[in-house]
Motif scaffolding. Sequence first.
Motif, PDB file in Angstrom:
ATOM      1  N   LEU A 121       1.703  -0.153   7.438  1.00  0.00           N
ATOM      2  CA  LEU A 121       1.664  -0.048   5.979  1.00  0.00           C
ATOM      3  C   LEU A 121       1.966  -1.407   5.344  1.00  0.00           C
ATOM      4  CD1 LEU A 121       1.422   2.079   3.685  1.00  0.00           C
ATOM      5  CD2 LEU A 121       3.896   2.265   3.779  1.00  0.00           C
ATOM      6  N   ASN A 122       2.998  -2.075   5.851  1.00  0.00           N
ATOM      7  CA  ASN A 122       3.345  -3.406   5.344  1.00  0.00           C
ATOM      8  C   ASN A 122       2.203  -4.396   5.581  1.00  0.00           C
ATOM      9  OD1 ASN A 122       5.841  -2.590   4.434  1.00  0.00           O
ATOM     10  ND2 ASN A 122       6.899  -3.177   6.302  1.00  0.00           N
ATOM     11  N   MET A 123       1.541  -4.257   6.728  1.00  0.00           N
ATOM     12  CA  MET A 123       0.421  -5.146   7.032  1.00  0.00           C
ATOM     13  C   MET A 123      -0.722  -4.920   6.033  1.00  0.00           C
ATOM     14  SD  MET A 123      -0.509  -7.628   8.848  1.00  0.00           S
ATOM     15  CE  MET A 123       0.635  -7.649  10.178  1.00  0.00           C
ATOM     16  N   ALA A 124      -0.974  -3.673   5.683  1.00  0.00           N
ATOM     17  CA  ALA A 124      -2.030  -3.368   4.707  1.00  0.00           C
ATOM     18  C   ALA A 124      -1.688  -3.971   3.344  1.00  0.00           C
ATOM     19  CB  ALA A 124      -2.226  -1.859   4.592  1.00  0.00           C
ATOM     20  N   VAL A 125      -0.430  -3.910   2.960  1.00  0.00           N
ATOM     21  CA  VAL A 125      -0.003  -4.499   1.677  1.00  0.00           C
ATOM     22  C   VAL A 125      -0.159  -6.023   1.735  1.00  0.00           C
ATOM     23  CG1 VAL A 125       1.993  -4.875   0.161  1.00  0.00           C
ATOM     24  CG2 VAL A 125       1.553  -2.601   1.104  1.00  0.00           C
ATOM     25  N   LYS A 126       0.182  -6.635   2.872  1.00  0.00           N
ATOM     26  CA  LYS A 126       0.034  -8.088   3.010  1.00  0.00           C
ATOM     27  C   LYS A 126      -1.442  -8.494   2.961  1.00  0.00           C
ATOM     28  CE  LYS A 126       4.266  -9.025   5.552  1.00  0.00           C
ATOM     29  NZ  LYS A 126       4.864  -9.384   6.830  1.00  0.00           N
ATOM     30  N   ARG A 127      -2.300  -7.707   3.626  1.00  0.00           N
ATOM     31  CA  ARG A 127      -3.739  -8.023   3.592  1.00  0.00           C
ATOM     32  C   ARG A 127      -4.282  -7.925   2.163  1.00  0.00           C
ATOM     33  NH1 ARG A 127      -3.949  -5.142   8.715  1.00  0.00           N
ATOM     34  NH2 ARG A 127      -4.494  -3.254   7.580  1.00  0.00           N
ATOM     35  N   ARG A 128      -3.830  -6.934   1.423  1.00  0.00           N
ATOM     36  CA  ARG A 128      -4.245  -6.787   0.024  1.00  0.00           C
ATOM     37  C   ARG A 128      -3.755  -7.979  -0.794  1.00  0.00           C
ATOM     38  NH1 ARG A 128      -1.796  -6.459  -4.671  1.00  0.00           N
ATOM     39  NH2 ARG A 128      -2.797  -5.314  -6.344  1.00  0.00           N
ATOM     40  N   GLU A 129      -2.505  -8.390  -0.557  1.00  0.00           N
ATOM     41  CA  GLU A 129      -1.932  -9.528  -1.283  1.00  0.00           C
ATOM     42  C   GLU A 129      -2.709 -10.807  -0.978  1.00  0.00           C
ATOM     43  OE1 GLU A 129       0.293 -11.356  -4.018  1.00  0.00           O
ATOM     44  OE2 GLU A 129       0.335  -9.204  -3.613  1.00  0.00           O
ATOM     45  N   GLN A 130      -3.080 -11.008   0.284  1.00  0.00           N
ATOM     46  CA  GLN A 130      -3.859 -12.187   0.665  1.00  0.00           C
ATOM     47  C   GLN A 130      -5.232 -12.155   0.002  1.00  0.00           C
ATOM     48  OE1 GLN A 130      -2.861 -14.940   2.438  1.00  0.00           O
ATOM     49  NE2 GLN A 130      -4.820 -15.715   1.692  1.00  0.00           N
ATOM     50  N   ALA A 131      -5.861 -10.965  -0.006  1.00  0.00           N
ATOM     51  CA  ALA A 131      -7.165 -10.822  -0.662  1.00  0.00           C
ATOM     52  C   ALA A 131      -7.042 -11.109  -2.158  1.00  0.00           C
ATOM     53  CB  ALA A 131      -7.718  -9.410  -0.428  1.00  0.00           C
ATOM     54  N   LEU A 132      -5.941 -10.695  -2.788  1.00  0.00           N
ATOM     55  CA  LEU A 132      -5.713 -10.967  -4.210  1.00  0.00           C
ATOM     56  C   LEU A 132      -5.588 -12.470  -4.460  1.00  0.00           C
ATOM     57  CD1 LEU A 132      -5.140 -10.027  -7.108  1.00  0.00           C
ATOM     58  CD2 LEU A 132      -2.729  -9.787  -6.455  1.00  0.00           C
ATOM     59  N   GLN A 133      -4.847 -13.156  -3.592  1.00  0.00           N
ATOM     60  CA  GLN A 133      -4.687 -14.605  -3.744  1.00  0.00           C
ATOM     61  C   GLN A 133      -6.035 -15.325  -3.624  1.00  0.00           C
ATOM     62  OE1 GLN A 133      -1.883 -15.997  -4.804  1.00  0.00           O
ATOM     63  NE2 GLN A 133      -1.008 -13.933  -4.780  1.00  0.00           N
ATOM     64  N   ASN A 179      -7.464  -2.772  -2.440  1.00  0.00           N
ATOM     65  CA  ASN A 179      -6.631  -2.284  -3.533  1.00  0.00           C
ATOM     66  C   ASN A 179      -6.846  -0.783  -3.755  1.00  0.00           C
ATOM     67  OD1 ASN A 179      -4.717  -2.910  -5.643  1.00  0.00           O
ATOM     68  ND2 ASN A 179      -6.382  -2.517  -7.078  1.00  0.00           N
ATOM     69  N   LYS A 180      -8.115  -0.375  -3.754  1.00  0.00           N
ATOM     70  CA  LYS A 180      -8.447   1.045  -3.957  1.00  0.00           C
ATOM     71  C   LYS A 180      -7.837   1.907  -2.848  1.00  0.00           C
ATOM     72  CE  LYS A 180     -12.330   4.218  -4.355  1.00  0.00           C
ATOM     73  NZ  LYS A 180     -13.747   4.424  -4.143  1.00  0.00           N
ATOM     74  N   GLN A 181      -7.952   1.426  -1.606  1.00  0.00           N
ATOM     75  CA  GLN A 181      -7.400   2.175  -0.481  1.00  0.00           C
ATOM     76  C   GLN A 181      -5.892   2.372  -0.639  1.00  0.00           C
ATOM     77  OE1 GLN A 181      -7.647   0.188   3.307  1.00  0.00           O
ATOM     78  NE2 GLN A 181      -7.281   2.071   4.455  1.00  0.00           N
ATOM     79  N   LEU A 182      -5.183   1.300  -0.992  1.00  0.00           N
ATOM     80  CA  LEU A 182      -3.731   1.419  -1.184  1.00  0.00           C
ATOM     81  C   LEU A 182      -3.393   2.324  -2.366  1.00  0.00           C
ATOM     82  CD1 LEU A 182      -2.353  -2.160  -0.455  1.00  0.00           C
ATOM     83  CD2 LEU A 182      -2.033  -0.090   0.885  1.00  0.00           C
ATOM     84  N   LEU A 183      -4.153   2.207  -3.458  1.00  0.00           N
ATOM     85  CA  LEU A 183      -3.886   3.052  -4.620  1.00  0.00           C
ATOM     86  C   LEU A 183      -4.095   4.530  -4.311  1.00  0.00           C
ATOM     87  CD1 LEU A 183      -5.433   0.940  -7.523  1.00  0.00           C
ATOM     88  CD2 LEU A 183      -3.002   1.372  -7.076  1.00  0.00           C
ATOM     89  N   GLU A 184      -5.024   4.830  -3.411  1.00  0.00           N
ATOM     90  CA  GLU A 184      -5.260   6.223  -3.029  1.00  0.00           C
ATOM     91  C   GLU A 184      -4.250   6.711  -2.002  1.00  0.00           C
ATOM     92  OE1 GLU A 184      -9.277   6.335  -1.613  1.00  0.00           O
ATOM     93  OE2 GLU A 184     -10.147   6.179  -3.623  1.00  0.00           O
ATOM     94  N   GLU A 185      -3.958   5.867  -1.006  1.00  0.00           N
ATOM     95  CA  GLU A 185      -3.156   6.327   0.125  1.00  0.00           C
ATOM     96  C   GLU A 185      -1.649   6.217  -0.081  1.00  0.00           C
ATOM     97  OE1 GLU A 185      -4.605   4.585   3.727  1.00  0.00           O
ATOM     98  OE2 GLU A 185      -6.609   5.436   3.452  1.00  0.00           O
ATOM     99  N   MET A 186      -1.182   5.219  -0.830  1.00  0.00           N
ATOM    100  CA  MET A 186       0.264   5.063  -1.022  1.00  0.00           C
ATOM    101  C   MET A 186       0.903   6.281  -1.691  1.00  0.00           C
ATOM    102  SD  MET A 186       1.555   2.351   0.320  1.00  0.00           S
ATOM    103  CE  MET A 186       2.977   1.738  -0.558  1.00  0.00           C
TER     104      MET A 186
END
Length: 199
Positions: free
Chosen positions: A67-79, A122-129
């Motif tokens: 889960l933390n890895m998915a958040v980090k990947r999203r953060e990297q994609a945002l950057q 982002n969509k995946q995290l917003l749905e799954e979190m």
Amino acid sequence: MSKAATKIAGDLLSNPLCEQDQAFLESVMCLDTAMKRMEAFNQEKVNQIQKTVIDPLKKYSSVFPSLNMAVKRREQALQDYKRLQAKVEKYEEKEKTGPIMVKLHQAKEELRPVREDFEAKNKQLLEEMPKFYNSRIDYFQPSFEALIRAQVVYFTEMHKIFSDLTDQIDQGGLTDQEREQQNESKLSELRALSIVADD
């Protein structure tokens, strides 16, 4: 605590007083038997709690690294998205010359897959979190119920063991206050001995 109680009973059994007083020996043997039963039930409770509470909690916590890895990947994609978006905006602010328009077009082409990647993550995290967050109670509920049941069984058995022990070694049905007075009386007699030093 049960290990300490079992050790006390074992130590009392090996005490020379047990050889001298048969009634005391019988009381200590009853205590030793009760403590061994208590230790067996305690071990059963520990095994049950391990299986129904601790192991499921470990499994649940093993989800967090991914889960933390998915958040980090999203953060990297945002950057990456912000960096390329700033580049596009920089070219849009400049004068519209041929080379600038080419660079703007290239920056927009570079931005598109990065934006799509970010939006998908982002969509995946917003749905799954929220689903993950809301499911925690459903996951923990059976563990808490099992913990409570294990405690109920354990303390019910402890009540039986100590009730049986009380019936076996009870001296004339004295109240706790009468026993305390009796112990204080014996202790006062011991303190009165000349070999006992005053503190």
